[in-house]
Design a protein around this motif. Structure first.
Motif, short mmCIF file in Angstrom:
data_model
loop_
_atom_site.label_atom_id
_atom_site.label_comp_id
_atom_site.label_asym_id
_atom_site.label_seq_id
_atom_site.Cartn_x
_atom_site.Cartn_y
_atom_site.Cartn_z
N THR A 123 1.01 -1.09 0.09
CA THR A 123 -0.29 -0.41 0.23
C THR A 123 0.98 1.50 0.08
O THR A 123 2.01 1.03 0.65
CB THR A 123 -0.96 -0.08 0.72
N ASP A 124 0.36 2.40 -0.28
CA ASP A 124 1.14 3.82 -0.82
C ASP A 124 0.01 4.49 0.70
O ASP A 124 -0.34 3.64 2.00
CB ASP A 124 0.66 4.23 -1.77
N GLY A 125 1.17 5.92 1.15
CA GLY A 125 0.46 5.93 2.17
C GLY A 125 1.50 6.60 3.72
O GLY A 125 2.61 5.85 3.34
N THR B 296 -5.98 -16.27 1.76
CA THR B 296 -4.45 -16.26 1.34
C THR B 296 -4.02 -15.58 2.41
O THR B 296 -5.14 -14.66 3.09
CB THR B 296 -4.63 -14.92 0.23
N VAL B 297 -3.27 -16.05 3.27
CA VAL B 297 -2.04 -15.59 4.23
C VAL B 297 -1.69 -14.48 3.79
O VAL B 297 -0.71 -14.01 2.73
CB VAL B 297 -1.62 -16.26 4.90
N PHE B 298 -1.66 -13.09 5.04
CA PHE B 298 -0.19 -11.77 4.68
C PHE B 298 0.86 -12.09 5.50
O PHE B 298 0.22 -12.52 7.03
CB PHE B 298 -1.27 -10.87 3.73
N LEU B 299 1.83 -12.34 5.21
CA LEU B 299 2.77 -12.33 5.74
C LEU B 299 4.23 -10.63 5.00
O LEU B 299 4.43 -10.99 4.67
CB LEU B 299 3.71 -12.80 5.92
N GLY B 300 4.05 -9.75 6.60
CA GLY B 300 4.28 -8.84 5.89
C GLY B 300 4.91 -7.51 6.97
O GLY B 300 5.06 -7.91 8.15
N THR B 301 5.20 -6.45 6.52
CA THR B 301 6.22 -5.04 7.31
C THR B 301 5.06 -3.67 7.51
O THR B 301 4.58 -3.73 5.99
CB THR B 301 7.06 -5.60 7.53
N LEU B 302 5.42 -3.00 8.25
CA LEU B 302 4.63 -2.10 8.69
C LEU B 302 6.25 -0.73 8.11
O LEU B 302 6.90 -0.97 9.40
CB LEU B 302 4.23 -1.65 9.46
N ALA B 303 5.40 -0.11 7.19
CA ALA B 303 6.96 0.97 7.12
C ALA B 303 6.06 2.12 7.13
O ALA B 303 4.85 2.93 7.34
CB ALA B 303 7.55 0.89 5.53
N LEU B 304 6.43 3.56 7.71
CA LEU B 304 6.10 4.63 8.64
C LEU B 304 6.81 6.12 7.60
O LEU B 304 8.79 5.70 7.94
CB LEU B 304 6.11 4.51 10.06
N GLY B 305 5.86 7.01 7.67
CA GLY B 305 6.85 8.50 7.31
C GLY B 305 7.76 7.73 6.32
O GLY B 305 7.07 7.38 5.23
N ASP B 306 8.89 8.79 6.21
CA ASP B 306 9.94 9.20 5.06
C ASP B 306 10.77 8.28 4.82
O ASP B 306 11.68 7.49 4.23
CB ASP B 306 10.30 9.92 5.02
N GLU B 307 10.22 6.15 5.34
CA GLU B 307 11.51 5.50 5.23
C GLU B 307 10.95 4.92 4.22
O GLU B 307 9.89 5.10 3.22
CB GLU B 307 10.77 4.92 5.98
N ARG B 308 12.71 4.62 3.23
CA ARG B 308 12.24 4.44 2.07
C ARG B 308 11.82 3.06 1.76
O ARG B 308 12.08 2.41 0.27
CB ARG B 308 14.10 4.63 1.46
#
Length: 205
Positions: free
Chosen positions: A129-131, A147-159
């Motif tokens: 996702t964007d944002g 379907t199973v989703f495994l991922g991470t969360l990125a915040l702010g201006d993290e590239r």
């Protein structure tokens, strides 16, 4: 001659063994349970508990019951349609946080629409996702309806997102379910921040 024949047989056996290892390491064939952390296996195992606790908090808040009833398909934990899994393409997404954690948290918090996408590379599907707060990760086959989703969360201006499994608070585990024509949701039980359950609504872009 006999020694050469045994050598050839040994080489063939080694090639077969190598091919078997390569197939077992193919990310398209990885069982999500082997890829997930112990924390995320527990989250997914207790997905219904998260729904029940989150919905109870929302219904207890002023206007919460009517907000849930306004989109019953999205907030019904048993609303799952088999088939038509989320495939590669462009989508629009909107996040809802249910059952706020902490004294200043709201029982139901809805975000705005943002772009999101599913990409495929070498048979592996990834959702992003964007944002300002961005979910990204891998989609694993599970059942005909989930379907199973495994991922991470990125915040702010993290590239780039933190690699999965490195930061337990950033790790995310969820279920992608079809709830209508060209409509899905990503359900994230017991996320690391602010809520009891996150629901990401997903529609065609």
């Amino acid at each position: 001659m006999r020694a050469a024949r045994f050598a050839m047989l040994g080489l063939a056996a080694a090639l077969v063994a190598t091919a078997a290892v390569a197939r077992s390491d193919d990310p398209r064939e990885v069982d999500w349970r082997k890829a997930a952390t112990a924390q995320d296996r527990a989250r997914l195992r207790n997905w219904r508990d998260a729904w029940i606790a989150a919905l109870a908090k929302v219904r207890a808040a002023p206007g919460g019951a009517s907000a849930l009833a306004a989109d019953a398909a999205l907030f019904d934990p048993d609303r799952v349609i088999q088939g038509a899994a989320l495939g590669p393409g462009a989508y629009r997404c909107r996040s809802y946080r249910l059952g706020g954690v902490g004294p200043a948290s709201r029982a139901l918090l809805a975000g705005g629409w943002r772009t999101c996408r599913v990409t495929e590379e070498d048979g592996v599907l990834r959702f992003a996702t964007d944002g300002d707060q961005r979910e990204s990760g891998t989609l694993y086959d599970s059942t005909d309806s989930r379907t199973v989703f495994l991922g991470t969360l990125a915040l702010g201006d993290e590239r780039r997102p933190t690699p999965y499994g490195r930061d337990l608070r950033r790790d995310m585990a969820g279920l992608v379910e079809r709830i209508g024509p060209d409509r899905w949701r990503l359900v994230l039980p017991f996320p690391g921040f602010q809520s009891t359950l996150d629901v990401v609504e997903i529609v065609r872009g």
